[in-house]
Write an enzyme that holds these catalytic residues in place. Structure first.
Site, PDB file in Angstrom:
ATOM      1  CD  GLN A 265      -2.632  -1.262  -0.278  1.00  0.00           C
ATOM      2  OE1 GLN A 265      -3.452  -0.447  -0.666  1.00  0.00           O
ATOM      3  NE2 GLN A 265      -2.267  -2.292  -1.037  1.00  0.00           N
ATOM      4  CG  HIS A 268      -1.454   2.356  -3.830  1.00  0.00           C
ATOM      5  ND1 HIS A 268      -1.944   2.191  -5.090  1.00  0.00           N
ATOM      6  CD2 HIS A 268      -1.790   1.228  -3.150  1.00  0.00           C
ATOM      7  CE1 HIS A 268      -2.549   1.013  -5.182  1.00  0.00           C
ATOM      8  NE2 HIS A 268      -2.465   0.403  -4.013  1.00  0.00           N
ATOM      9  CD  GLU A 333      -8.138   1.595   1.146  1.00  0.00           C
ATOM     10  OE1 GLU A 333      -6.954   1.928   1.379  1.00  0.00           O
ATOM     11  OE2 GLU A 333      -8.633   1.613   0.009  1.00  0.00           O
ATOM     12  CG  HIS A 334      -6.842  -2.421   2.451  1.00  0.00           C
ATOM     13  ND1 HIS A 334      -6.164  -1.350   1.915  1.00  0.00           N
ATOM     14  CD2 HIS A 334      -7.719  -2.827   1.507  1.00  0.00           C
ATOM     15  CE1 HIS A 334      -6.609  -1.114   0.681  1.00  0.00           C
ATOM     16  NE2 HIS A 334      -7.555  -1.990   0.420  1.00  0.00           N
ATOM     17  CG  ASP A 367      -5.196  -3.831  -3.533  1.00  0.00           C
ATOM     18  OD1 ASP A 367      -6.163  -3.488  -2.853  1.00  0.00           O
ATOM     19  OD2 ASP A 367      -4.029  -3.436  -3.319  1.00  0.00           O
ATOM     20  CG  HIS A 426     -50.572  17.724   5.940  1.00  0.00           C
ATOM     21  ND1 HIS A 426     -50.247  19.016   5.666  1.00  0.00           N
ATOM     22  CD2 HIS A 426     -49.462  16.981   5.631  1.00  0.00           C
ATOM     23  CE1 HIS A 426     -49.004  19.085   5.213  1.00  0.00           C
ATOM     24  NE2 HIS A 426     -48.506  17.849   5.172  1.00  0.00           N
TER      25      HIS A 426
HETATM   26  N1  LIG Z   1      -9.165   3.768  -1.943  1.00  0.00           N
HETATM   27  C1  LIG Z   1      -9.093   3.143  -3.118  1.00  0.00           C
HETATM   28  O1  LIG Z   1      -9.921   2.311  -3.440  1.00  0.00           O
HETATM   29  C2  LIG Z   1      -7.975   3.460  -4.073  1.00  0.00           C
HETATM   30  C3  LIG Z   1      -7.753   2.684  -5.242  1.00  0.00           C
HETATM   31  C4  LIG Z   1      -6.735   3.060  -6.111  1.00  0.00           C
HETATM   32  C5  LIG Z   1      -5.959   4.189  -5.811  1.00  0.00           C
HETATM   33  N2  LIG Z   1      -6.207   4.870  -4.656  1.00  0.00           N
HETATM   34  C6  LIG Z   1      -5.503   6.093  -4.319  1.00  0.00           C
HETATM   35  O2  LIG Z   1      -5.904   7.039  -5.302  1.00  0.00           O
HETATM   36  C7  LIG Z   1      -4.877   8.007  -5.407  1.00  0.00           C
HETATM   37  C8  LIG Z   1      -4.556   8.218  -6.876  1.00  0.00           C
HETATM   38  O3  LIG Z   1      -3.823   9.399  -6.996  1.00  0.00           O
HETATM   39  P1  LIG Z   1      -3.047   9.793  -8.325  1.00  0.00           P
HETATM   40  O4  LIG Z   1      -2.409  11.112  -8.051  1.00  0.00           O
HETATM   41  O5  LIG Z   1      -2.207   8.652  -8.747  1.00  0.00           O
HETATM   42  O6  LIG Z   1      -4.168   9.928  -9.465  1.00  0.00           O
HETATM   43  P2  LIG Z   1      -5.486  10.822  -9.580  1.00  0.00           P
HETATM   44  O7  LIG Z   1      -6.092  10.437 -10.881  1.00  0.00           O
HETATM   45  O8  LIG Z   1      -6.325  10.721  -8.382  1.00  0.00           O
HETATM   46  O9  LIG Z   1      -4.979  12.338  -9.675  1.00  0.00           O
HETATM   47  C9  LIG Z   1      -4.328  12.824 -10.796  1.00  0.00           C
HETATM   48  C10 LIG Z   1      -4.920  14.183 -11.142  1.00  0.00           C
HETATM   49  O10 LIG Z   1      -4.712  15.102 -10.063  1.00  0.00           O
HETATM   50  C11 LIG Z   1      -4.696  16.412 -10.581  1.00  0.00           C
HETATM   51  N3  LIG Z   1      -3.603  17.186  -9.997  1.00  0.00           N
HETATM   52  C12 LIG Z   1      -2.340  16.782  -9.745  1.00  0.00           C
HETATM   53  N4  LIG Z   1      -1.632  17.805  -9.241  1.00  0.00           N
HETATM   54  C13 LIG Z   1      -2.465  18.876  -9.202  1.00  0.00           C
HETATM   55  C14 LIG Z   1      -2.311  20.226  -8.767  1.00  0.00           C
HETATM   56  N5  LIG Z   1      -1.163  20.678  -8.296  1.00  0.00           N
HETATM   57  N6  LIG Z   1      -3.383  21.041  -8.837  1.00  0.00           N
HETATM   58  C15 LIG Z   1      -4.565  20.600  -9.295  1.00  0.00           C
HETATM   59  N7  LIG Z   1      -4.758  19.325  -9.743  1.00  0.00           N
HETATM   60  C16 LIG Z   1      -3.720  18.489  -9.668  1.00  0.00           C
HETATM   61  C17 LIG Z   1      -4.472  16.320 -12.061  1.00  0.00           C
HETATM   62  O11 LIG Z   1      -5.599  16.801 -12.723  1.00  0.00           O
HETATM   63  C18 LIG Z   1      -4.293  14.836 -12.343  1.00  0.00           C
HETATM   64  O12 LIG Z   1      -4.990  14.450 -13.514  1.00  0.00           O
HETATM   65  C19 LIG Z   1      -3.695   7.491  -4.604  1.00  0.00           C
HETATM   66  O13 LIG Z   1      -3.690   8.178  -3.375  1.00  0.00           O
HETATM   67  C20 LIG Z   1      -4.013   6.018  -4.370  1.00  0.00           C
HETATM   68  O14 LIG Z   1      -3.501   5.550  -3.151  1.00  0.00           O
HETATM   69  C21 LIG Z   1      -7.193   4.547  -3.813  1.00  0.00           C
HETATM   70  N1  LIG Z   2      -5.056  -0.728  -2.831  1.00  0.00           N
HETATM   71  C1  LIG Z   2      -5.889   0.108  -3.665  1.00  0.00           C
HETATM   72  C2  LIG Z   2      -7.062   0.559  -2.821  1.00  0.00           C
HETATM   73  O1  LIG Z   2      -6.660   1.246  -1.723  1.00  0.00           O
HETATM   74  C3  LIG Z   2      -6.422  -0.575  -4.874  1.00  0.00           C
HETATM   75  C4  LIG Z   2      -5.402  -1.013  -5.862  1.00  0.00           C
HETATM   76  C5  LIG Z   2      -5.467  -0.987  -7.204  1.00  0.00           C
HETATM   77  N2  LIG Z   2      -4.351  -1.534  -7.683  1.00  0.00           N
HETATM   78  C6  LIG Z   2      -3.608  -1.910  -6.696  1.00  0.00           C
HETATM   79  N3  LIG Z   2      -4.245  -1.582  -5.574  1.00  0.00           N
HETATM   80 ZN   LIG Z   3      -3.270  -1.491  -3.700  1.00  0.00          ZN
END
Ligand SMILES: NC(=O)c1ccc[n+]([C@@H]2O[C@H](COP(=O)([O-])OP(=O)(O)OC[C@H]3O[C@@H](n4cnc5c(N)ncnc54)[C@H](O)[C@@H]3O)[C@@H](O)[C@H]2O)c1
Ligand SMILES: N[C@H](CO)Cc1c[nH]c[nH+]1
Ligand SMILES: [Zn+2]
Length: 436
Positions: A265, A268, A333-334, A367, A426
């Site tokens: 995790q 990520h 979350e997990h 995941d 009513h």
């Molecule tokens: N909880 C879940 O189920 C789950 C599953 C997969 C991923 N995640 C999480 O989701 C998140 C994904 O984040 P990511 O960044 O890889 O992708 P994302 O798609 O969430 O964000 C990317 C976008 O953020 C915007 N951005 C970046 N910097 C910016 C700035 N300075 N100002 C304004 N907008 C800005 C841009 O538009 C960009 O397209 C991670 O934290 C990951 O841990 C959670």
């Molecule tokens: N761990 C993420 C949810 O918190 C989900 C994910 C996608 N790919 C790998 N992991």
């Molecule tokens: Zn994951």
């Protein structure tokens, strides 16, 4: 010599443990005024200028050299093409994962129901899928084909006729497996946009992006903050932010396994949170050594190191009872219960997005392909939120069909209560139906 890793150590016996734990769990940027202000500006611009604003923000934040919105729309045929561009092994893995996710979610489907009272009055609940759902698939720091499946399959199982997906493609790098997953999961339309601008476009609609009824899916701080702000105009599933894992271990699992589960995790996001709780102090030392040994072998070492050093922790507890108390306080979350006979602890677990039982159940399996959804509540919101599911794409309407006799009896009660509220229209409406 392995480089030291500065992972925080906490002891639940310390007087200031609660304070330290609160500090550890606070996700500073959530309430950051700067992020809030920027997101509000983005939403306002998209509401006022539609496609033009979305294109500008995409150029700026995703470093994409696009001329117009037409460059950010992927037709269904492009998704089908992606199926031919991935390997047979990748396609097989996607299809198997999709089938498992579908089977699991079929069980969540709610049906309409009704019952008839003695006087012929029928009461019930009608379940209807949303007309149009918007799926946010993250794409900033990693690509998430698995998140496409986890978002889209429950929507389709619920019967949503139109599923619109947004996914950023920074620097124009399109991930073919993401598009192939969208084809397999029967996503109807894809826009290669992300961040707050994508959320705003889905909520308010633009010339090209249709407004949806609900936006689901995880994302970074900009996405999470934007979802908070558009709630009310559209529904949202939950705030699913940076990934988290809490491992509770009795000290008997291979420490390398636990270290890698924490990294799974941590890799990520720099803001991801990985915590280990154990009543065995010597085991915590062994896991710390495994962390130091294995961290340099990660492809995403820098992200994982920042997460582990900034937000990770090894927590020593008195016993398993206290370990479970800490787990409930964190509401992760997990939650991995890496222990012998995990079933014995299940009744005491009250707050967790997903619970992984036993030493063999690596969180990573959930995941990708176990079946349950990986879009889960983060930052302690498992106290009141649930995993993304079919129920997020279904809504309910109450059904009331009174017989003449039923209306007469209910009319008497309604009349009394309405007059008690001084709402006489009513009362009179109900009284017209009372039989003398
Ligand atoms: N909880 C879940 O189920 C789950 C599953 C997969 C991923 N995640 C999480 O989701 C998140 C994904 O984040 P990511 O960044 O890889 O992708 P994302 O798609 O969430 O964000 C990317 C976008 O953020 C915007 N951005 C970046 N910097 C910016 C700035 N300075 N100002 C304004 N907008 C800005 C841009 O538009 C960009 O397209 C991670 O934290 C990951 O841990 C959670
Ligand atoms: N761990 C993420 C949810 O918190 C989900 C994910 C996608 N790919 C790998 N992991
Ligand atoms: Zn994951």
């Amino acid at each position: 010599m392995t480089a030291p890793v500065a992972i925080r150590r906490l002891n639940a016996a310390d007087a200031d443990f609660a304070q330290h734990l609160d500090h550890l769990l606070s996700w500073e940027s959530v309430s950051d005024d700067g992020v809030n202000g920027r997101v509000l500006d983005i939403i306002k611009a998209v509401r006022e200028r539609g496609d033009a604003a979305v294109v500008e923000f995409t150029q700026r934040f995703d470093a994409l050299d696009v001329a117009s919105m037409a460059d950010l729309i992927l037709p269904r045929e492009r998704l089908e093409l992606a199926l031919t561009r991935i390997t047979a092994e990748q396609r097989q893995a996607l299809e198997t994962a999709a089938a498992r996710v579908r089977s699991y979610h079929e069980k969540q489907k709610q049906d309409s129901w009704a019952y008839t009272e003695a006087d012929g009055t029928v009461l019930g609940q009608k379940v209807t899928p949303l007309d149009r759902a918007g799926l946010y698939v993250p794409g900033g720091k990693a690509s998430y084909p698995s998140s496409v499946l986890m978002n889209a399959i429950p929507a389709k199982v619920a019967g949503v006729p139109e599923v619109v997906m947004v996914v950023p493609t920074p620097r124009g790098e399109i991930n073919e497996i993401v598009l192939a997953a969208a084809a397999i999961a029967s996503v109807d339309r894809v826009f290669t946009i992300g961040g707050a601008q994508a959320v705003a476009a889905l909520a308010y609609g633009t010339e090209s992006v249709p407004p949806v009824d609900k936006i689901v899916g995880p994302g970074n701080i900009y996405v999470a903050t934007a979802k908070r702000h558009v709630f009310g105009k559209v529904g949202i599933d939950m705030i699913a932010g940076p990934s988290e894992i809490l491992v509770v271990c009795d000290g008997q699992t291979d420490p390398d396994w636990i270290a890698m589960d924490l990294f799974s995790q941590a890799e990520h996001d720099e803001d991801a949170q990985a915590i280990l709780v154990s009543p065995d102090a010597a085991f915590l030392d062994k896991v710390a050594a495994s962390i130091a040994k294995l961290l340099p072998s990660l492809e995403r070492e820098t992200i994982a190191r920042t997460s582990i050093e900034g937000r990770g922790a090894l927590i020593l507890v008195e016993d398993m009872t206290q370990a479970i108390e800490v787990a409930n306080r964190i509401a992760p979350e997990h939650l991995e219960l890496s222990v012998e006979n995990p079933e014995q602890y299940l009744p005491q677990i009250r707050h967790a997005g997903a619970i992984f039982m036993g030493r063999y159940t690596a969180e990573a399996l959930g995941d990708y392909c176990a079946g349950p959804n990986h879009v889960l509540p983060t930052s302690g919101t498992a106290r009141f939120s649930s995993p993304l599911g079919v129920y997020d794409f279904q809504k309910r309407s109450s059904i009331i069909h009174c017989s003449a006799a039923g209306a007469s009896e209910l009319g008497k009660i309604a009349s009394v209560l309405a007059r008690g509220e001084s709402l006489t229209a009513h009362a009179r409406s109900a009284e017209y139906r009372i039989k003398n």
